[in-house]
Design a protein around this motif. Structure first.
Motif, PDB file in Angstrom:
ATOM      1  N   LYS A 143       0.799  -1.318   0.304  1.00  0.00           N
ATOM      2  CA  LYS A 143       0.229  -0.006  -0.081  1.00  0.00           C
ATOM      3  C   LYS A 143       0.867   1.234   0.552  1.00  0.00           C
ATOM      4  O   LYS A 143       1.020   2.514  -0.421  1.00  0.00           O
ATOM      5  CB  LYS A 143      -0.948   0.324   1.090  1.00  0.00           C
ATOM      6  CG  LYS A 143      -1.504   1.397   1.029  1.00  0.00           C
ATOM      7  CD  LYS A 143      -2.845   1.124   2.033  1.00  0.00           C
ATOM      8  CE  LYS A 143      -4.269   2.161   2.629  1.00  0.00           C
ATOM      9  NZ  LYS A 143      -5.177   2.160   3.557  1.00  0.00           N
ATOM     10  N   LEU A 144       1.412   1.402   0.873  1.00  0.00           N
ATOM     11  CA  LEU A 144       2.778   2.504   0.617  1.00  0.00           C
ATOM     12  C   LEU A 144       3.687   2.837  -0.357  1.00  0.00           C
ATOM     13  O   LEU A 144       3.264   3.903  -0.848  1.00  0.00           O
ATOM     14  CB  LEU A 144       4.028   2.438   1.674  1.00  0.00           C
ATOM     15  CG  LEU A 144       5.017   3.472   2.309  1.00  0.00           C
ATOM     16  CD1 LEU A 144       4.184   4.575   2.878  1.00  0.00           C
ATOM     17  CD2 LEU A 144       6.182   2.755   2.831  1.00  0.00           C
ATOM     18  N   ASP A 145       3.708   1.537  -1.762  1.00  0.00           N
ATOM     19  CA  ASP A 145       4.312   2.012  -2.539  1.00  0.00           C
ATOM     20  C   ASP A 145       3.248   2.118  -3.430  1.00  0.00           C
ATOM     21  O   ASP A 145       3.591   3.411  -4.323  1.00  0.00           O
ATOM     22  CB  ASP A 145       4.593   0.305  -3.351  1.00  0.00           C
ATOM     23  CG  ASP A 145       6.026   0.117  -2.481  1.00  0.00           C
ATOM     24  OD1 ASP A 145       6.931   0.530  -1.644  1.00  0.00           O
ATOM     25  OD2 ASP A 145       6.516  -1.398  -2.665  1.00  0.00           O
ATOM     26  N   PHE A 146       2.216   2.084  -3.619  1.00  0.00           N
ATOM     27  CA  PHE A 146       0.840   2.463  -4.236  1.00  0.00           C
ATOM     28  C   PHE A 146       0.805   3.506  -4.182  1.00  0.00           C
ATOM     29  O   PHE A 146       0.555   3.892  -4.783  1.00  0.00           O
ATOM     30  CB  PHE A 146      -0.340   1.491  -4.460  1.00  0.00           C
ATOM     31  CG  PHE A 146      -1.022   1.878  -5.640  1.00  0.00           C
ATOM     32  CD1 PHE A 146      -0.895   0.939  -6.881  1.00  0.00           C
ATOM     33  CD2 PHE A 146      -2.457   1.815  -4.851  1.00  0.00           C
ATOM     34  CE1 PHE A 146      -1.958   2.024  -7.895  1.00  0.00           C
ATOM     35  CE2 PHE A 146      -3.654   1.885  -6.271  1.00  0.00           C
ATOM     36  CZ  PHE A 146      -2.694   1.774  -7.208  1.00  0.00           C
ATOM     37  N   LEU A 147       0.981   4.399  -2.458  1.00  0.00           N
ATOM     38  CA  LEU A 147       0.600   5.745  -2.667  1.00  0.00           C
ATOM     39  C   LEU A 147       1.755   5.972  -2.826  1.00  0.00           C
ATOM     40  O   LEU A 147       1.029   7.486  -3.383  1.00  0.00           O
ATOM     41  CB  LEU A 147       0.218   6.050  -0.907  1.00  0.00           C
ATOM     42  CG  LEU A 147      -1.092   5.030  -0.728  1.00  0.00           C
ATOM     43  CD1 LEU A 147      -1.218   5.093   0.786  1.00  0.00           C
ATOM     44  CD2 LEU A 147      -1.954   5.995  -1.052  1.00  0.00           C
ATOM     45  N   GLN A 148       2.676   6.173  -2.640  1.00  0.00           N
ATOM     46  CA  GLN A 148       3.499   7.116  -2.860  1.00  0.00           C
ATOM     47  C   GLN A 148       4.092   6.816  -5.196  1.00  0.00           C
ATOM     48  O   GLN A 148       4.650   7.716  -5.509  1.00  0.00           O
ATOM     49  CB  GLN A 148       4.699   6.102  -3.210  1.00  0.00           C
ATOM     50  CG  GLN A 148       5.150   6.321  -1.418  1.00  0.00           C
ATOM     51  CD  GLN A 148       7.030   5.523  -0.457  1.00  0.00           C
ATOM     52  OE1 GLN A 148       7.192   4.914  -1.633  1.00  0.00           O
ATOM     53  NE2 GLN A 148       7.874   6.395   0.565  1.00  0.00           N
ATOM     54  N   PHE A 149       3.335   6.215  -5.276  1.00  0.00           N
ATOM     55  CA  PHE A 149       3.503   5.726  -7.046  1.00  0.00           C
ATOM     56  C   PHE A 149       2.598   7.037  -7.609  1.00  0.00           C
ATOM     57  O   PHE A 149       2.008   7.491  -8.280  1.00  0.00           O
ATOM     58  CB  PHE A 149       2.928   4.631  -7.767  1.00  0.00           C
ATOM     59  CG  PHE A 149       2.394   4.352  -8.576  1.00  0.00           C
ATOM     60  CD1 PHE A 149       3.524   4.847  -9.822  1.00  0.00           C
ATOM     61  CD2 PHE A 149       1.242   4.635  -9.385  1.00  0.00           C
ATOM     62  CE1 PHE A 149       2.537   4.790 -10.788  1.00  0.00           C
ATOM     63  CE2 PHE A 149       0.237   3.949 -10.196  1.00  0.00           C
ATOM     64  CZ  PHE A 149       1.391   5.106 -11.409  1.00  0.00           C
ATOM     65  N   LEU A 150       0.941   7.318  -6.523  1.00  0.00           N
ATOM     66  CA  LEU A 150       0.226   7.773  -6.918  1.00  0.00           C
ATOM     67  C   LEU A 150       0.765   9.406  -7.061  1.00  0.00           C
ATOM     68  O   LEU A 150       0.797  10.147  -7.703  1.00  0.00           O
ATOM     69  CB  LEU A 150      -1.275   7.901  -6.363  1.00  0.00           C
ATOM     70  CG  LEU A 150      -2.249   6.322  -6.461  1.00  0.00           C
ATOM     71  CD1 LEU A 150      -2.835   5.950  -5.831  1.00  0.00           C
ATOM     72  CD2 LEU A 150      -2.982   6.521  -8.013  1.00  0.00           C
TER      73      LEU A 150
END
Length: 497
Positions: free
Chosen positions: A385-392
């Motif tokens: 989830k942390l990776d996905f939020l940073q990506f967005l």
């Protein structure tokens, strides 16, 4: 003592009734039907009538008292027999509206009054339950501790739902709200969870498609479908979610876990507005009556997880609400957001780009479900989830065409890979073991060297292996890492199709 002379023979029984007869003053109220139309009846007389009481007309039709005026009372027609017209006599029955409940309703399609719509016989029931009852007191409730698996990658990993939670599904028309709810029901197959699907003001074609989908998925036998079609009266549309809730409550108080879907509460609110305007109630904001918030609050507050001394049953609610042009701050959506324990927002822009399910993780939240999430999945999903939020957040910079640092570019590439992994087809819910398998594979970088269709192909083979068997959810991370590595190696050794 026998009191009905019509049931007696002309001989000794009649004399027995006459011997026991006692002259006394008998008073009964008789009202008169003043007007009828649009599913509403106006009755004069009956000064003792009370709210939510059932009236019976002389031709057998019944109505529910819904408005008390100084000169007339307004009632919702529950069933209109032939010949009902102005001037008909009306009587108080002393009964409140209820519905038969029990396992006899599993696999059946019924209307809000419990009458069958699937061509079968009347469902068998052992008792009846009132449609409107107070919600369970706080002393009867327990904390949400057990997960309700939806089978969706994004929901089960980042927006988890617990048994007894009220999670709102919100989005524009045609973004997949009903499909997400349907997938959640299908995911309950073999998990000892009963389901109630309430369809409010839906077209008959949509109703038939929903029932057929549940039947083909093999979950109709653990479900009950309550239908108030678009062509029915606003009164029955108003009663539909309360009927579904009453059916679910019977199983909840019996110590069982129930999932109830209200599809959708936007049309329910419109039906209540129509009903209120027909009854000449004062309109408020957007012509809705002043108690529109209380209408949905008293419905959704009945969903909870019961304490162990009350059987430990649970009722999980998935209300659906429709927005217009993504306006999440509209009147009815904000009401429901404030009542529920979180929301899953489906974005039309994501849907148009082919990212399905079109869940916008930045506008979605689960305020309770994280406490009920499976520990193994929770540990792996936190990193993802942390990776996905940073990506967005970082993806915005790619729109300017500027040169990015190597570290930022690597995060963006990894985020795009994750977005590809999160895509999921309809009617294909995953098990917890499959969730854990792809999470471990992603966190270990097993997909980093792949792109496009190669990612989906490798993922499909991995999920197939995980469904066939694995270390188990209680196994440690090392056991799962070794198992996933072995499965991926087998997938690499397979010749291309």
């Amino acid at each position: 003592m026998i009191t009905d002379p019509s049931a007696l023979n002309a001989g000794g029984l009649r004399s027995q009734w006459l011997a026991g007869y006692q002259p006394q003053l008998r008073i009964s109220e008789i009202g008169k039907l003043a007007a009828i139309g649009d599913g509403i009846a106006w009755i004069e007389g009956l000064p003792s009538a009370a709210m939510d009481q059932i009236l019976r007309f002389e031709n057998g039709s019944e109505a529910l008292v819904f408005h008390l005026g100084s000169k007339r009372i307004g009632a919702i027609l529950l069933g209109q027999e032939e010949g009902l017209a102005a001037g008909a006599a009306a009587h108080l029955t002393g009964r409140r509206l209820d519905i038969g409940v029990g396992d006899g309703f599993l696999g059946r399609v019924v209307d809000p009054l419990g009458n069958p719509l699937d061509g079968g016989p009347q469902p068998k029931f052992t008792r009846r339950r009132a449609l409107e009852v107070p919600s369970p007191p706080i002393t009867a409730r327990d904390f949400v501790r057990r997960p309700l698996l939806s089978g969706s990658k994004m929901v089960d990993t980042m927006i988890p739902i617990g048994k007894g939670q009220r999670q709102l599904i919100i989005g524009d028309a045609g973004t997949g709200k009903s499909s997400l709810a349907m997938d959640t029901i299908i995911a309950q197959k073999g998990r000892d969870v009963l389901c109630v699907y309430v369809l409010i003001s839906q077209k008959r074609s949509a109703v038939v498609a929903t029932i057929e989908t549940l039947r083909q998925a093999g979950v109709l036998d653990i479900s009950c479908v309550v239908v108030a079609e678009a062509t029915t009266t606003p009164g029955l549309k108003f009663l539909a979610p309360f009927a579904g809730c009453a059916l679910a409550e019977e199983w909840m108080w019996g110590g069982r876990d129930v999932l109830v879907v209200y599809d959708d509460l936007t049309t329910h609110a419109r039906a209540y507005r129509e009903l209120s305007l027909l009854l000449r109630r004062p309109p408020g904001r957007e012509a809705y009556p002043g108690d529109i918030f209380y209408l949905h609050a008293r419905l959704l507050e009945r969903s909870t997880c019961l304490a162990s001394r009350y059987g430990s049953g649970s009722m999980t609610a998935l209300p659906i609400v429709e927005t217009e042009q993504g306006e999440i701050a509209a009147y009815i959506p904000t009401n429901l957001i404030s009542i529920t324990d979180g929301q899953i927002y489906l974005d039309p822009a994501l849907y148009a780009r082919g990212f399905l399910p079109a869940i916008d993780i930045t506008r979605s939240v689960s305020r309770i479900g994280g406490k009920a999430q499976l520990p193994a999945i929770k540990a792996e999903a936190g990193r993802m989830k942390l990776d996905f939020l940073q990506f967005l957040e970082l993806e915005v910079f790619t729109r300017f065409g500027s040169r990015l640092e190597a570290g930022v570019d690597a995060k963006i590439q990894r985020g795009r890979l994750l977005r590809e992994l999160l895509k999921q087809e309809r009617l294909a819910p995953l098990s917890p073991e499959q969730h854990l398998a792809w999470l471990v594979a992603y966190n270990e970088g097993a997909f980093d060297a792949l792109a496009g269709e190669a990612v989906q192909g490798r993922l499909a083979r991995l999920l197939h292996q995980a469904a066939a068997g694995g270390p188990g959810l209680a196994a440690g991370r090392d056991a799962w890492r070794d198992a996933v590595a072995g499965w991926l190696q087998e997938a690499c050794d397979e010749p291309p199709a």
